[in-house]
Write a protein that holds these residues in place. Structure first.
Motif, PDB file in Angstrom:
ATOM      1  N   GLY A   1       0.823  -1.205   0.000  1.00  0.00           N
ATOM      2  CA  GLY A   1       0.000   0.000   0.000  1.00  0.00           C
ATOM      3  C   GLY A   1       0.858   1.257   0.000  1.00  0.00           C
ATOM      4  O   GLY A   1       1.995   1.253   0.484  1.00  0.00           O
ATOM      5  N   SER A   2       0.324   2.339  -0.527  1.00  0.00           N
ATOM      6  CA  SER A   2       1.089   3.581  -0.650  1.00  0.00           C
ATOM      7  C   SER A   2       1.477   4.148   0.712  1.00  0.00           C
ATOM      8  O   SER A   2       2.634   4.524   0.937  1.00  0.00           O
ATOM      9  CB  SER A   2       0.272   4.616  -1.439  1.00  0.00           C
ATOM     10  OG  SER A   2       0.953   5.839  -1.516  1.00  0.00           O
ATOM     11  N   GLN A   3       0.525   4.222   1.649  1.00  0.00           N
ATOM     12  CA  GLN A   3       0.806   4.815   2.950  1.00  0.00           C
ATOM     13  C   GLN A   3       1.725   3.928   3.789  1.00  0.00           C
ATOM     14  O   GLN A   3       2.693   4.414   4.402  1.00  0.00           O
ATOM     15  CB  GLN A   3      -0.510   5.070   3.703  1.00  0.00           C
ATOM     16  CG  GLN A   3      -1.498   5.944   2.953  1.00  0.00           C
ATOM     17  CD  GLN A   3      -0.925   7.318   2.630  1.00  0.00           C
ATOM     18  OE1 GLN A   3      -0.153   7.870   3.407  1.00  0.00           O
ATOM     19  NE2 GLN A   3      -1.321   7.877   1.493  1.00  0.00           N
ATOM     20  N   THR A   4       1.440   2.638   3.816  1.00  0.00           N
ATOM     21  CA  THR A   4       2.262   1.727   4.615  1.00  0.00           C
ATOM     22  C   THR A   4       3.661   1.574   4.028  1.00  0.00           C
ATOM     23  O   THR A   4       4.632   1.395   4.762  1.00  0.00           O
ATOM     24  CB  THR A   4       1.583   0.353   4.724  1.00  0.00           C
ATOM     25  OG1 THR A   4       1.294  -0.144   3.395  1.00  0.00           O
ATOM     26  CG2 THR A   4       0.296   0.447   5.519  1.00  0.00           C
ATOM     27  N   ALA A   5       3.774   1.662   2.705  1.00  0.00           N
ATOM     28  CA  ALA A   5       5.099   1.599   2.081  1.00  0.00           C
ATOM     29  C   ALA A   5       5.948   2.797   2.487  1.00  0.00           C
ATOM     30  O   ALA A   5       7.153   2.670   2.749  1.00  0.00           O
ATOM     31  CB  ALA A   5       4.960   1.548   0.566  1.00  0.00           C
ATOM     32  N   MET A   6       5.323   3.958   2.574  1.00  0.00           N
ATOM     33  CA  MET A   6       6.056   5.142   3.012  1.00  0.00           C
ATOM     34  C   MET A   6       6.491   4.997   4.466  1.00  0.00           C
ATOM     35  O   MET A   6       7.586   5.425   4.845  1.00  0.00           O
ATOM     36  CB  MET A   6       5.182   6.388   2.833  1.00  0.00           C
ATOM     37  CG  MET A   6       5.888   7.698   3.149  1.00  0.00           C
ATOM     38  SD  MET A   6       7.428   7.944   2.207  1.00  0.00           S
ATOM     39  CE  MET A   6       6.820   7.844   0.526  1.00  0.00           C
ATOM     40  N   ILE A   7       5.642   4.392   5.287  1.00  0.00           N
ATOM     41  CA  ILE A   7       6.019   4.142   6.678  1.00  0.00           C
ATOM     42  C   ILE A   7       7.256   3.248   6.732  1.00  0.00           C
ATOM     43  O   ILE A   7       8.183   3.495   7.516  1.00  0.00           O
ATOM     44  CB  ILE A   7       4.852   3.501   7.450  1.00  0.00           C
ATOM     45  CG1 ILE A   7       3.703   4.495   7.594  1.00  0.00           C
ATOM     46  CG2 ILE A   7       5.309   3.010   8.817  1.00  0.00           C
ATOM     47  CD1 ILE A   7       2.455   3.914   8.227  1.00  0.00           C
ATOM     48  N   ALA A   8       7.279   2.217   5.890  1.00  0.00           N
ATOM     49  CA  ALA A   8       8.423   1.303   5.863  1.00  0.00           C
ATOM     50  C   ALA A   8       9.705   2.029   5.465  1.00  0.00           C
ATOM     51  O   ALA A   8      10.781   1.762   6.021  1.00  0.00           O
ATOM     52  CB  ALA A   8       8.145   0.156   4.894  1.00  0.00           C
ATOM     53  N   LEU A   9       9.614   2.950   4.519  1.00  0.00           N
ATOM     54  CA  LEU A   9      10.796   3.703   4.094  1.00  0.00           C
ATOM     55  C   LEU A   9      11.259   4.665   5.178  1.00  0.00           C
ATOM     56  O   LEU A   9      12.459   4.810   5.427  1.00  0.00           O
ATOM     57  CB  LEU A   9      10.490   4.469   2.799  1.00  0.00           C
ATOM     58  CG  LEU A   9      10.351   3.639   1.528  1.00  0.00           C
ATOM     59  CD1 LEU A   9       9.846   4.508   0.373  1.00  0.00           C
ATOM     60  CD2 LEU A   9      11.686   2.994   1.151  1.00  0.00           C
ATOM     61  N   VAL A  10      10.320   5.339   5.826  1.00  0.00           N
ATOM     62  CA  VAL A  10      10.670   6.331   6.841  1.00  0.00           C
ATOM     63  C   VAL A  10      11.247   5.654   8.078  1.00  0.00           C
ATOM     64  O   VAL A  10      12.193   6.167   8.688  1.00  0.00           O
ATOM     65  CB  VAL A  10       9.435   7.188   7.203  1.00  0.00           C
ATOM     66  CG1 VAL A  10       9.732   8.088   8.396  1.00  0.00           C
ATOM     67  CG2 VAL A  10       9.008   8.035   6.010  1.00  0.00           C
TER      68      VAL A  10
END
Length: 311
Positions: free
Chosen positions: A170-179
């Motif tokens: 998912g877009s939001q959860t993927a960003m969480i993983a990167l951050v």
């Protein structure tokens, strides 16, 4: 007799030209600087100029190039993948800056206090992640963000009766993983930067403020923040550069192509265009666009922070 008169009538040069004598002391600085200049010309300036030229070409091989003018740039303006990658790095940069400036500053403040115990141990613990290979760390976090119940984060959420979550889909959860991996990796480095700035502030300034009746918050706003401004600008600058150059973490998570561009960055798009699609000319166009964007963003940032103002 006439020759002697001619010699006497010759104009006298009041400012004779002195021949420069090359001494070891004058040549030595150029010899010491020359390796850097040669390295810069060969490995930085020449590739950059070549990339700019190739951005106007269609490159199919070493000797197969066709001049196509602005076609690559027109394609760039209509490329949805480019805008998706740009939006991802902007979001990534926003969240990392929002976290990796105030929290390391707070940790540095705690480490700088005389009452804090085991300072050396905590510094080592916070700094240790940056010594870890990015690829290895990315693989570990990839398994930690697994969509299975056995994944570390899903296992934690399972105790709260939440999930499992498909983190990397998912877009939001993927960003969480990167951050999360960025915060884990760079929080200690930024803390060291701020700590060095705090240790350079004279304690007499705080003592004078206490005599004037200033509380802790007033001392932080009036003394600490202004004197940490150069460090803050530096940390902000490297954070912006790190955001736009994001590659390793995204590539370890998804490879060159992520589902619905949730992990696409400008650098992964350059990699995909050059080595997966074989479009080296368009990859150079993306590189030139990235260069221009970074220059403009950093100029706006330092201008906003007042770096060009005379004190």
């Amino acid at each position: 007799m006439s020759e002697s008169l001619m010699e006497l009538n010759k104009p006298v040069n009041k400012y004779p030209i002195k021949k420069r004598k090359w001494k070891p002391t004058t040549v030595a600085p150029y010899l010491f600087v020359s390796p850097f200049i040669i390295t810069f010309l060969i490995f930085s300036l020449y590739p950059f100029i070549s990339a700019v030229i190739m951005s106007f070409q269609e490159v199919n091989g070493f000797n197969d190039t066709t001049w196509i003018g602005l076609d690559n740039y027109r394609r760039l303006l209509n490329d949805g993948d480019f805008y998706a990658g740009l939006w991802n790095v902007i979001r990534y940069g926003f969240w990392t800056i929002l976290i990796l400036i105030p929290i390391p500053m707070l940790l540095a403040f705690i480490m700088n206090r005389k009452t804090t115990f085991f300072k050396s141990l905590f510094r080592a613990v916070f700094f240790l992640p940056v010594l870890t290979s990015t690829v290895i760390a990315g693989l570990v976090f990839r398994f930690a963000f697994s969509s299975e119940k056995t994944g570390v984060f899903n296992s934690w959420l399972g105790h709260l009766n939440i999930g499992p979550i498909e983190w990397l889909q998912g877009s939001q959860t993927a960003m969480i993983a990167l951050v999360v991996i960025a915060v884990w990796r760079w929080i200690g480095v930024n803390m060291i930067y701020f700590l060095s700035g705090l240790q350079g502030i004279s304690p007499e300034l705080y003592e004078s403020a206490e005599v004037d009746g200033a509380n802790g918050w007033q001392k932080f706003i009036s003394i600490t923040m202004p004197l940490l401004k150069p460090i803050t600008i530096y940390v902000l600058t490297i954070s912006i550069l790190a955001g736009f150059s994001l590659f390793n973490e995204s590539y370890v998570y998804w490879g060159a192509v992520s589902p619905n561009n949730i992990g696409t960055t400008l650098v992964t798009l350059i990699y995909k265009s050059a080595f997966a699609d074989g479009e080296f000319g368009y990859a150079c166009t993306l590189g030139v666009a990235l260069f221009v964007i970074v220059i403009v963003v950093n100029f706006i940032q330092v201008k906003f922070m007042g770096l060009f103002k005379e004190e």
